[in-house]
Every structure is written in C-alpha cells, then in structure tokens.
Design a protein around this motif. Sequence first.
Motif, PDB file in Angstrom:
ATOM      1  N   SER A   1       0.836  -1.207   0.000  1.00 49.33           N
ATOM      2  CA  SER A   1       0.000   0.000   0.000  1.00 49.33           C
ATOM      3  C   SER A   1       0.868   1.253   0.000  1.00 49.33           C
ATOM      4  O   SER A   1       0.583   2.222  -0.718  1.00 49.33           O
ATOM      5  CB  SER A   1      -0.920   0.002   1.225  1.00 49.33           C
ATOM      6  N   ILE A   2       1.939   1.247   0.795  1.00 46.78           N
ATOM      7  CA  ILE A   2       2.858   2.388   0.837  1.00 46.78           C
ATOM      8  C   ILE A   2       3.524   2.581  -0.523  1.00 46.78           C
ATOM      9  O   ILE A   2       3.634   3.707  -1.034  1.00 46.78           O
ATOM     10  CB  ILE A   2       3.920   2.185   1.937  1.00 46.78           C
ATOM     11  N   LYS A   3       3.948   1.484  -1.120  1.00 41.13           N
ATOM     12  CA  LYS A   3       4.607   1.548  -2.431  1.00 41.13           C
ATOM     13  C   LYS A   3       3.688   2.173  -3.479  1.00 41.13           C
ATOM     14  O   LYS A   3       4.099   3.061  -4.247  1.00 41.13           O
ATOM     15  CB  LYS A   3       5.021   0.142  -2.862  1.00 41.13           C
ATOM     16  N   LYS A   4       2.430   1.736  -3.507  1.00 37.98           N
ATOM     17  CA  LYS A   4       1.479   2.265  -4.489  1.00 37.98           C
ATOM     18  C   LYS A   4       1.208   3.746  -4.264  1.00 37.98           C
ATOM     19  O   LYS A   4       1.116   4.524  -5.219  1.00 37.98           O
ATOM     20  CB  LYS A   4       0.173   1.468  -4.422  1.00 37.98           C
ATOM     21  N   LYS A   5       1.091   4.136  -2.997  1.00 42.03           N
ATOM     22  CA  LYS A   5       0.830   5.544  -2.698  1.00 42.03           C
ATOM     23  C   LYS A   5       2.017   6.413  -3.109  1.00 42.03           C
ATOM     24  O   LYS A   5       1.845   7.519  -3.640  1.00 42.03           O
ATOM     25  CB  LYS A   5       0.553   5.724  -1.203  1.00 42.03           C
ATOM     26  N   LYS A   6       3.223   5.924  -2.881  1.00 43.79           N
ATOM     27  CA  LYS A   6       4.411   6.704  -3.252  1.00 43.79           C
ATOM     28  C   LYS A   6       4.537   6.821  -4.771  1.00 43.79           C
ATOM     29  O   LYS A   6       4.939   7.868  -5.292  1.00 43.79           O
ATOM     30  CB  LYS A   6       5.661   6.065  -2.652  1.00 43.79           C
ATOM     31  N   GLU A   7       4.196   5.752  -5.475  1.00 41.33           N
ATOM     32  CA  GLU A   7       4.230   5.810  -6.938  1.00 41.33           C
ATOM     33  C   GLU A   7       3.215   6.829  -7.450  1.00 41.33           C
ATOM     34  O   GLU A   7       3.506   7.612  -8.362  1.00 41.33           O
ATOM     35  CB  GLU A   7       3.933   4.428  -7.520  1.00 41.33           C
ATOM     36  N   GLU A   8       2.035   6.815  -6.847  1.00 41.06           N
ATOM     37  CA  GLU A   8       1.008   7.790  -7.221  1.00 41.06           C
ATOM     38  C   GLU A   8       1.477   9.209  -6.929  1.00 41.06           C
ATOM     39  O   GLU A   8       1.288  10.129  -7.738  1.00 41.06           O
ATOM     40  CB  GLU A   8      -0.285   7.494  -6.452  1.00 41.06           C
ATOM     41  N   GLN A   9       2.126   9.379  -5.783  1.00 41.72           N
ATOM     42  CA  GLN A   9       2.622  10.697  -5.388  1.00 41.72           C
ATOM     43  C   GLN A   9       3.704  11.184  -6.351  1.00 41.72           C
ATOM     44  O   GLN A   9       3.721  12.358  -6.750  1.00 41.72           O
ATOM     45  CB  GLN A   9       3.163  10.632  -3.962  1.00 41.72           C
ATOM     46  N   ASN A  10       4.596  10.286  -6.748  1.00 47.26           N
ATOM     47  CA  ASN A  10       5.684  10.661  -7.661  1.00 47.26           C
ATOM     48  C   ASN A  10       5.169  10.965  -9.061  1.00 47.26           C
ATOM     49  O   ASN A  10       5.642  11.889  -9.730  1.00 47.26           O
ATOM     50  CB  ASN A  10       6.722   9.540  -7.725  1.00 47.26           C
ATOM     51  N   ASN A  11       4.181  10.192  -9.505  1.00 43.55           N
ATOM     52  CA  ASN A  11       3.655  10.378 -10.861  1.00 43.55           C
ATOM     53  C   ASN A  11       2.822  11.648 -10.991  1.00 43.55           C
ATOM     54  O   ASN A  11       2.815  12.300 -12.040  1.00 43.55           O
ATOM     55  CB  ASN A  11       2.811   9.170 -11.270  1.00 43.55           C
ATOM     56  N   ASN A  12       2.113  11.997  -9.913  1.00 42.38           N
ATOM     57  CA  ASN A  12       1.192  13.137  -9.973  1.00 42.38           C
ATOM     58  C   ASN A  12       1.680  14.354  -9.193  1.00 42.38           C
ATOM     59  O   ASN A  12       0.993  15.374  -9.150  1.00 42.38           O
ATOM     60  CB  ASN A  12      -0.184  12.726  -9.439  1.00 42.38           C
ATOM     61  N   ASN A  13       2.849  14.208  -8.565  1.00 44.38           N
ATOM     62  CA  ASN A  13       3.389  15.270  -7.703  1.00 44.38           C
ATOM     63  C   ASN A  13       2.459  15.604  -6.531  1.00 44.38           C
ATOM     64  O   ASN A  13       2.581  16.662  -5.918  1.00 44.38           O
ATOM     65  CB  ASN A  13       3.665  16.550  -8.510  1.00 44.38           C
ATOM     66  N   SER A  14       1.508  14.718  -6.277  1.00 41.27           N
ATOM     67  CA  SER A  14       0.584  14.941  -5.159  1.00 41.27           C
ATOM     68  C   SER A  14      -0.201  13.659  -4.913  1.00 41.27           C
ATOM     69  O   SER A  14      -0.121  12.706  -5.686  1.00 41.27           O
ATOM     70  CB  SER A  14      -0.388  16.087  -5.463  1.00 41.27           C
ATOM     71  N   LEU A  15      -0.965  13.659  -3.818  1.00 40.68           N
ATOM     72  CA  LEU A  15      -1.880  12.560  -3.516  1.00 40.68           C
ATOM     73  C   LEU A  15      -3.261  13.148  -3.274  1.00 40.68           C
ATOM     74  O   LEU A  15      -3.436  13.995  -2.400  1.00 40.68           O
ATOM     75  CB  LEU A  15      -1.414  11.786  -2.271  1.00 40.68           C
ATOM     76  N   GLU A  16      -4.231  12.709  -4.076  1.00 33.55           N
ATOM     77  CA  GLU A  16      -5.587  13.228  -3.924  1.00 33.55           C
ATOM     78  C   GLU A  16      -6.350  12.495  -2.820  1.00 33.55           C
ATOM     79  O   GLU A  16      -7.344  12.995  -2.309  1.00 33.55           O
ATOM     80  CB  GLU A  16      -6.346  13.087  -5.252  1.00 33.55           C
ATOM     81  N   SER A  17      -5.880  11.295  -2.451  1.00 34.76           N
ATOM     82  CA  SER A  17      -6.583  10.474  -1.471  1.00 34.76           C
ATOM     83  C   SER A  17      -6.558  11.123  -0.089  1.00 34.76           C
ATOM     84  O   SER A  17      -5.630  11.859   0.255  1.00 34.76           O
ATOM     85  CB  SER A  17      -5.957   9.085  -1.389  1.00 34.76           C
ATOM     86  N   LEU A  18      -7.578  10.808   0.706  1.00 24.80           N
ATOM     87  CA  LEU A  18      -7.695  11.384   2.047  1.00 24.80           C
ATOM     88  C   LEU A  18      -7.589  10.331   3.138  1.00 24.80           C
ATOM     89  O   LEU A  18      -7.907  10.603   4.294  1.00 24.80           O
ATOM     90  CB  LEU A  18      -9.032  12.131   2.169  1.00 24.80           C
ATOM     91  N   ASP A  19      -7.152   9.121   2.773  1.00 24.46           N
ATOM     92  CA  ASP A  19      -6.983   8.083   3.782  1.00 24.46           C
ATOM     93  C   ASP A  19      -5.786   8.407   4.673  1.00 24.46           C
ATOM     94  O   ASP A  19      -4.964   9.276   4.360  1.00 24.46           O
ATOM     95  CB  ASP A  19      -6.803   6.716   3.117  1.00 24.46           C
ATOM     96  N   PHE A  20      -5.683   7.695   5.791  1.00 28.00           N
ATOM     97  CA  PHE A  20      -4.660   7.972   6.807  1.00 28.00           C
ATOM     98  C   PHE A  20      -3.251   7.859   6.232  1.00 28.00           C
ATOM     99  O   PHE A  20      -2.394   8.718   6.478  1.00 28.00           O
ATOM    100  CB  PHE A  20      -4.850   7.005   7.973  1.00 28.00           C
ATOM    101  N   LEU A  21      -2.983   6.820   5.452  1.00 28.43           N
ATOM    102  CA  LEU A  21      -1.663   6.628   4.865  1.00 28.43           C
ATOM    103  C   LEU A  21      -1.297   7.785   3.940  1.00 28.43           C
ATOM    104  O   LEU A  21      -0.175   8.310   3.998  1.00 28.43           O
ATOM    105  CB  LEU A  21      -1.628   5.303   4.097  1.00 28.43           C
ATOM    106  N   SER A  22      -2.223   8.197   3.099  1.00 23.54           N
ATOM    107  CA  SER A  22      -1.950   9.306   2.179  1.00 23.54           C
ATOM    108  C   SER A  22      -1.624  10.585   2.938  1.00 23.54           C
ATOM    109  O   SER A  22      -0.694  11.322   2.576  1.00 23.54           O
ATOM    110  CB  SER A  22      -3.155   9.539   1.263  1.00 23.54           C
ATOM    111  N   LEU A  23      -2.371  10.847   4.001  1.00 20.69           N
ATOM    112  CA  LEU A  23      -2.126  12.055   4.787  1.00 20.69           C
ATOM    113  C   LEU A  23      -0.757  12.015   5.458  1.00 20.69           C
ATOM    114  O   LEU A  23      -0.077  13.042   5.562  1.00 20.69           O
ATOM    115  CB  LEU A  23      -3.227  12.234   5.830  1.00 20.69           C
TER     116      LEU A  23
END
Length: 474
Positions: free
Chosen positions: A239-261
Amino acid sequence: MSTSTHLIKSKSDKLPPSYPLIGSLFAILANRDRVIQWTSDILSDSPTSTFILHRPFGEESVLTSNPANVKHMLETRFNVYQKGETFRNTLSDFFGQGTFLADGENWKHQRQVLSHEFSKQTFYKYFETVVYSELTDHLLPVLSAAAANKTTLDFQDILQRFGLDTICQVACGYDEKSLLPSLAPSELGQAFHDSLRIINQRVSAFLPLIWKTKRFLNIGSEKHLRAGVIRIRNFVKESIKKKKEEQNNNNSLESLDFLSLLLVSGQSDEKFVEDMVINFILAGLESISAVLTWYFWLISGNPDVENEIVKEISGSNADDLVYTQASIFESLRFYPSVPVNSREAMNDDVFPDGTKVKKGSRVSYHNYAMGRSENLWGADCLVFKPDRWLKRDEGNGSVNLTGRDPFSYPEFHAGPRTCMGKEMATWQMKTVVAGVLRQFRVVSEFEKGVKPKFIAYFNSQMEGGFPVRIEKRV
C-alpha cells in the motif's frame, strides 16, 4: 421486563491460594477458560477492589477496579505506569514500534502525528463517507438478502467483515470487499484475526519460555503467527509503495486516507509509517464489531429498549441520537471492547488504597469488573438500563447525556492516553445501529435461557459467533 435484562452474577470466588515458586498456578489453570470473569469476581469480593495475583516464579500481577487507583495509574503517576519492555518484547513482532507500545518521547511524537491528522476536517469527512458507503452498499444489502431468504447469519462475522473493509479503506484506501454477498473467506482478515489471537496467548502465558522456544524453532502457533504477520506487513508495504508511486507520478496525492495524509505531511521513514498504519488498523479493526456484537444481543432481549431506539431513529441523524448513544454506552459498560488493560510499573509505588506495587509488576485496570461494580453503578448494576446515562430537564422536557468520570468508566481509556478516536467510534456505532434497526430486527437464534460466552483476545468476542435471524420491519 425480559429475562435477559438482568445479567446473572457468577458465584463469588475468594482470593486464590498462593504457593512457593508456582504462586497461584493451580487456580490460574482451573480458570483459564474464564479468566476475565474469575478475576472480576475476585475484585467484587475485595474491600479495596484490588488484589495481587501471584504468578509462577515470583511474578506479580496487580488488578484493580478502583477508580482512585485507575486515576493514579493513568494520570497522577502516568510516568510510572508505562507499556514497558516486557510488553514490547512480547508484542513488537506484530505491533512494531507503533503507538500501542510506545513510551516516552516516541509516544509523544506519535501522539502529535495522530493529533495532527485527526484534527483535519477532510479526514473526518472521508471517514464518514466510507462508513456510509460500507453501510448502505454492503452491510444493509447482506441483511436484506438474509431477511428475504430467511437464512441464519453469524452477525459477529458480518460485523467483523464490515469493520475490516471500513478500517482498511480509512487507513490506506484499500477495500478488502469481504462483505460481498458471497461472504467468501478473507485471507487478510483471517491473518489479522489469527495473529491477534496468538499474540494474546503470549500475553497471558504463565511460562513465556514456551512461546519463545516455539518462535525460535518456528513451529506450531508461532509459525502460524509469523506467516500472518508477514502477510499483513506485506499488505501495508505494498500500500505504501502504491501511494508513493502515485505521489511521484502526480506530484501529489488526492486520497484522504490515513496513509496518504501521513505521506503528504512529509513522513519519509517507511518503517515508522508502516507501524503507524498497522497500529491504526488494529485500533479500529475489531473494536467496533466487538461492541456491536454484544450490543445487538442485549437489544434482542430487551424489546422495550429496542422500541425506544426505533422511535428515536425515525427521521433522525446520528448527531441527535441521545437515547441510542446511551444504550451503546450501557452495553459497553457490560461488555467493553478491551476488558482488561495493562501497564508495567517502572518503579516501586503505592496505590491510593494502600496496595504496594513492585517495580516490574504487571498492573491492570479491569474494565469488565468496573462495569459490574455495585459501588460504582448502584444496586441495579446488573440491569441493562440506558436511562442511567440520561438527564431529563423537567423545565423544557429535553433529554441529554449525563457525563461519567472517565476513571470510573475508562472504556475509551483516560488521562494522557485517552482514545483519540472516541468521537469517531461513537459516531460510527450510532450510525450502524440506526441504519440497521431502522430497517430490520436482529433476532437472536440462541436457545431460550442460553447466554453466550464472553471471551477476549485483544478485543472481546462472543465464543462461537452470534447466530441471528434478520426480519424486515413492517
């Protein structure tokens, strides 16, 4: 008044005899299948609501249901009563260095991180959205199908599935989808459940050398635990890996879950984030289902209370459900999510009631016993009575919840470690109760006069599950 309104008090047990070297081993073994009830009975006999259980090899466990002692532990002498190295050595395989086991500056830092994330209104709104979605899209349709097909459900299992899917989405944006109509087995859910059960066996073991040897040899229950923990940690790491990939690809995270925050706030230590997420999941995984399983059993045997709840929830939202919340708190009094909560004494100390506490002792406050204490709740302490939580204004006719001393009712802990998710948990329970009882009756399928057995791992459970029949309200 229904027969299940009165809870039957067990026959009192006297203080168990203690012998050199083995302590009260014989009594411990004789009551190993009812240790919560057994120790509760002893506390009810104690003039100070405190006693010392002598374990083998000179170890002492201090148990108390005295609010003055609880306040002493959780607030006045907070720095003396810590999680301690014994608990960390026992539990860290699963919990890591997360909030549950943290002390000192490490605990303060994690508490600050949690406080920062919990204070965000966007996170609370996301939490509400997830709960509503799981309730309306999954839980209620499963109950509707059971009512139409006249099938018996294990309601404890249903509520645990609801808890798993909800907390995984809130924690890291992942839906396990264990509450689909097929009710297929959940590998992740089973890994959590089995790991909690086995790790709890470590805590209650009177000969820790046995589980330590099994862990070293990787055999038996310890082999099973290791496999479960690997499964859970791999899930969080992915889950952390996927969130970091999303963050790197989009320069941000739109998700509001605890891990994303956590990641957006700049937390870069992956082990720290991993432990925080696992502890967050464990805090909400089975706590809500534990409370609601016993709640619906109590409600099924108390039609007058159920009628009052149904009357209140008709056309109301969760913020206005005063009587419903009172009934939840009353159920929680009898069947706390965590029946016994423990610390380790860092120094020699003396409780307000005069009990001497030795350095290194396990010291526990007994929620289960406190909820059944006549000293705290009066002569009708064994009666399920939501009205005891209400205060009626004779002038304008309004009804409000009456407050309780948190050290007499520490179901959400008390002092500096007070549960930060109390309001969220209370709202979630009210929302589920209102959603279910507005449409259905949950009818216990236990034979008349049969009382389910209370057991506990980290959270309380109903041994063997809770068989129910679902009936559509007319």
